[in-house]
Design a protein around this motif. Structure first.
Motif, PDB file in Angstrom:
ATOM      1  N   MET A   1       0.855  -0.895   0.137  1.00 26.10           N
ATOM      2  CA  MET A   1       0.108   0.131  -0.162  1.00 26.10           C
ATOM      3  C   MET A   1       0.690   1.341   0.026  1.00 26.10           C
ATOM      4  O   MET A   1       0.705   2.704  -0.170  1.00 26.10           O
ATOM      5  CB  MET A   1      -0.838  -0.446   1.275  1.00 26.10           C
ATOM      6  CG  MET A   1      -1.957  -0.992   0.840  1.00 26.10           C
ATOM      7  SD  MET A   1      -3.723  -1.094   1.906  1.00 26.10           S
ATOM      8  CE  MET A   1      -2.595  -1.421   3.738  1.00 26.10           C
ATOM      9  N   GLU A   2       1.876   1.490   1.155  1.00 24.10           N
ATOM     10  CA  GLU A   2       2.819   2.295   0.791  1.00 24.10           C
ATOM     11  C   GLU A   2       3.586   2.330  -0.525  1.00 24.10           C
ATOM     12  O   GLU A   2       3.763   3.749  -0.863  1.00 24.10           O
ATOM     13  CB  GLU A   2       3.833   2.131   1.822  1.00 24.10           C
ATOM     14  CG  GLU A   2       4.890   2.558   2.012  1.00 24.10           C
ATOM     15  CD  GLU A   2       4.813   3.379   2.953  1.00 24.10           C
ATOM     16  OE1 GLU A   2       6.183   5.559   3.339  1.00 24.10           O
ATOM     17  OE2 GLU A   2       4.632   3.105   4.288  1.00 24.10           O
ATOM     18  N   LYS A   3       4.084   0.967  -1.557  1.00 20.03           N
ATOM     19  CA  LYS A   3       3.917   1.262  -2.897  1.00 20.03           C
ATOM     20  C   LYS A   3       2.730   2.704  -4.052  1.00 20.03           C
ATOM     21  O   LYS A   3       3.951   3.317  -4.257  1.00 20.03           O
ATOM     22  CB  LYS A   3       4.981  -0.014  -3.011  1.00 20.03           C
ATOM     23  CG  LYS A   3       5.590  -0.181  -3.138  1.00 20.03           C
ATOM     24  CD  LYS A   3       6.405  -1.614  -3.171  1.00 20.03           C
ATOM     25  CE  LYS A   3       7.856  -2.268  -2.932  1.00 20.03           C
ATOM     26  NZ  LYS A   3       8.049  -3.273  -3.254  1.00 20.03           N
ATOM     27  N   ILE A   4       1.895   2.067  -3.434  1.00 17.77           N
ATOM     28  CA  ILE A   4       0.585   2.227  -4.573  1.00 17.77           C
ATOM     29  C   ILE A   4       0.743   4.202  -3.872  1.00 17.77           C
ATOM     30  O   ILE A   4       0.736   4.903  -4.799  1.00 17.77           O
ATOM     31  CB  ILE A   4      -0.346   1.832  -4.236  1.00 17.77           C
ATOM     32  CG1 ILE A   4      -0.624   0.110  -4.463  1.00 17.77           C
ATOM     33  CG2 ILE A   4      -1.686   2.363  -4.956  1.00 17.77           C
ATOM     34  CD1 ILE A   4      -1.632  -0.415  -4.156  1.00 17.77           C
ATOM     35  N   ALA A   5       0.524   4.067  -2.561  1.00 23.26           N
ATOM     36  CA  ALA A   5       0.479   5.652  -2.438  1.00 23.26           C
ATOM     37  C   ALA A   5       1.338   6.686  -2.437  1.00 23.26           C
ATOM     38  O   ALA A   5       1.805   7.794  -3.203  1.00 23.26           O
ATOM     39  CB  ALA A   5       0.261   5.729  -0.621  1.00 23.26           C
ATOM     40  N   THR A   6       3.096   6.395  -2.367  1.00 21.94           N
ATOM     41  CA  THR A   6       4.004   6.720  -3.072  1.00 21.94           C
ATOM     42  C   THR A   6       4.353   7.090  -4.278  1.00 21.94           C
ATOM     43  O   THR A   6       4.054   8.316  -4.515  1.00 21.94           O
ATOM     44  CB  THR A   6       5.461   5.750  -2.938  1.00 21.94           C
ATOM     45  OG1 THR A   6       5.816   5.610  -1.656  1.00 21.94           O
ATOM     46  CG2 THR A   6       6.610   6.707  -3.336  1.00 21.94           C
ATOM     47  N   LYS A   7       3.642   5.751  -5.023  1.00 19.44           N
ATOM     48  CA  LYS A   7       3.320   5.661  -7.157  1.00 19.44           C
ATOM     49  C   LYS A   7       2.244   7.434  -6.866  1.00 19.44           C
ATOM     50  O   LYS A   7       2.325   7.637  -7.999  1.00 19.44           O
ATOM     51  CB  LYS A   7       2.851   4.643  -7.460  1.00 19.44           C
ATOM     52  CG  LYS A   7       4.235   4.051  -7.330  1.00 19.44           C
ATOM     53  CD  LYS A   7       4.482   2.628  -8.328  1.00 19.44           C
ATOM     54  CE  LYS A   7       4.944   1.747  -8.409  1.00 19.44           C
ATOM     55  NZ  LYS A   7       5.606   1.096  -9.502  1.00 19.44           N
ATOM     56  N   LEU A   8       1.598   7.263  -5.956  1.00 18.07           N
ATOM     57  CA  LEU A   8       0.593   8.225  -6.893  1.00 18.07           C
ATOM     58  C   LEU A   8       0.876   9.707  -6.181  1.00 18.07           C
ATOM     59  O   LEU A   8       0.654  10.597  -6.872  1.00 18.07           O
ATOM     60  CB  LEU A   8      -1.062   8.126  -5.845  1.00 18.07           C
ATOM     61  CG  LEU A   8      -1.411   6.938  -6.561  1.00 18.07           C
ATOM     62  CD1 LEU A   8      -2.630   6.424  -5.290  1.00 18.07           C
ATOM     63  CD2 LEU A   8      -2.215   7.021  -7.656  1.00 18.07           C
ATOM     64  N   THR A   9       1.445   9.473  -5.481  1.00 17.58           N
ATOM     65  CA  THR A   9       1.480  11.251  -4.920  1.00 17.58           C
ATOM     66  C   THR A   9       2.996  11.804  -6.139  1.00 17.58           C
ATOM     67  O   THR A   9       3.089  12.463  -5.867  1.00 17.58           O
ATOM     68  CB  THR A   9       2.502  10.089  -3.266  1.00 17.58           C
ATOM     69  OG1 THR A   9       2.021  10.661  -2.740  1.00 17.58           O
ATOM     70  CG2 THR A   9       3.197  12.793  -3.305  1.00 17.58           C
ATOM     71  N   ASP A  10       4.290  10.371  -6.079  1.00 17.44           N
ATOM     72  CA  ASP A  10       5.515  10.678  -7.152  1.00 17.44           C
ATOM     73  C   ASP A  10       4.336  11.230  -8.455  1.00 17.44           C
ATOM     74  O   ASP A  10       4.683  12.142  -9.040  1.00 17.44           O
ATOM     75  CB  ASP A  10       5.938   9.523  -7.810  1.00 17.44           C
ATOM     76  CG  ASP A  10       6.294   9.125  -6.080  1.00 17.44           C
ATOM     77  OD1 ASP A  10       7.443  10.070  -5.639  1.00 17.44           O
ATOM     78  OD2 ASP A  10       7.291   7.894  -6.497  1.00 17.44           O
ATOM     79  N   ILE A  36      -8.272   2.622   3.763  1.00 18.59           N
ATOM     80  CA  ILE A  36      -9.793   2.520   4.823  1.00 18.59           C
ATOM     81  C   ILE A  36     -10.053   2.452   3.556  1.00 18.59           C
ATOM     82  O   ILE A  36     -11.787   1.341   3.604  1.00 18.59           O
ATOM     83  CB  ILE A  36     -10.468   4.638   5.028  1.00 18.59           C
ATOM     84  CG1 ILE A  36      -9.244   4.982   6.270  1.00 18.59           C
ATOM     85  CG2 ILE A  36     -11.967   4.526   4.664  1.00 18.59           C
ATOM     86  CD1 ILE A  36     -10.099   6.526   5.871  1.00 18.59           C
ATOM     87  N   LEU A  37     -10.141   2.539   1.985  1.00 12.45           N
ATOM     88  CA  LEU A  37     -11.059   1.437   1.644  1.00 12.45           C
ATOM     89  C   LEU A  37     -10.353   0.450   0.967  1.00 12.45           C
ATOM     90  O   LEU A  37     -12.032  -0.561   1.426  1.00 12.45           O
ATOM     91  CB  LEU A  37     -10.204   1.729  -0.062  1.00 12.45           C
ATOM     92  CG  LEU A  37     -11.121   1.605  -1.555  1.00 12.45           C
ATOM     93  CD1 LEU A  37     -12.418   2.136  -1.402  1.00 12.45           C
ATOM     94  CD2 LEU A  37     -10.815   2.011  -2.590  1.00 12.45           C
ATOM     95  N   LEU A  38      -9.526  -0.924   1.217  1.00 10.06           N
ATOM     96  CA  LEU A  38      -9.013  -0.850   1.421  1.00 10.06           C
ATOM     97  C   LEU A  38     -10.262  -2.134   2.794  1.00 10.06           C
ATOM     98  O   LEU A  38     -11.182  -3.632   2.354  1.00 10.06           O
ATOM     99  CB  LEU A  38      -7.884  -1.940   2.192  1.00 10.06           C
ATOM    100  CG  LEU A  38      -8.016  -3.504   2.195  1.00 10.06           C
ATOM    101  CD1 LEU A  38      -8.363  -4.393   0.898  1.00 10.06           C
ATOM    102  CD2 LEU A  38      -6.091  -3.681   2.238  1.00 10.06           C
TER     103      LEU A  38
END
Length: 190
Positions: A1-10, A36-38
């Motif tokens: 999840m951290e990777k997805i958040a990082t990619k979205l932020t990037d 939260i969505l999960l």
């Protein structure tokens, strides 16, 4: 999840949608949103598997609306929070399904629960302290939500939707228990 958040932020930084100075804020927002969505999707799947979608939706509406402002017990990691949330959701649906309470007992419990939540202060988290101004705002919002829940309860009672009435009752009890456990945790760790 951290990777997805990082990619979205990037991605939003790269597209100049937001300033790179706010990187950590947006990353945290994306991470929290994904978590939260999960949790919501998992709870929805659980309610579908139990053939209790209406009850599941009613639980989530009442719980999320109140929990956003009343605070309560917070876990120290997402995995602990996710597990506790899903187990609590599942056990609440089991209570609704196998231990329904009479409409009259539901109403009495809902009135008492509503009054207790109305009287209690929002429960702070050591990572998110609430100042006096925020406490007043949260308190006002809690009262508005409780009025809406009370109106909804009256409608559900008049329509004789016993399962939803039980859902509201059990959900208010879960919120109250979470608030009490949050107060206890704060006293132990603060």
């Amino acid at each position: 999840m951290e990777k997805i958040a990082t990619k979205l932020t990037d991605y939003i930084i790269e597209k100049n949608v937001v300033s790179s100075e706010d990187y950590e804020i947006y990353k945290y927002g994306f991470l929290t949103g994904i978590e939260i969505l999960l949790s919501i999707v998992t709870c929805f799947i659980v309610s579908m598997k139990m053939y209790m979608v209406y009850e599941g939706v009613a639980f989530l509406l009442v719980f999320i609306a109140l929990r956003s402002f009343v605070g309560g017990l917070h876990m120290n990691s997402f995995v602990a929070c996710y597990g506790c949330s899903v187990i609590t959701f599942f056990l609440t649906l089991m209570l609704i399904k196998y231990y329904p309470v009479s409409n009259e007992a539901c109403i009495v419990t809902i009135i008492v629960g509503t009054l207790l939540i109305w009287k209690m202060n929002p429960v702070e988290n050591i990572n998110r302290l609430v100042d006096e101004r925020e406490a007043k705002i949260f308190s006002l919002r809690i009262k508005k939500i409780l009025v809406i829940i009370s109106i909804g309860t009256l409608i559900v009672f008049l329509l004789q939707w016993k399962a939803i009435l039980n859902t509201i009752m059990y959900t208010l009890l879960v919120v109250l228990i979470s608030m009490i456990l949050g107060v206890i945790k704060n006293k132990v760790y603060c």
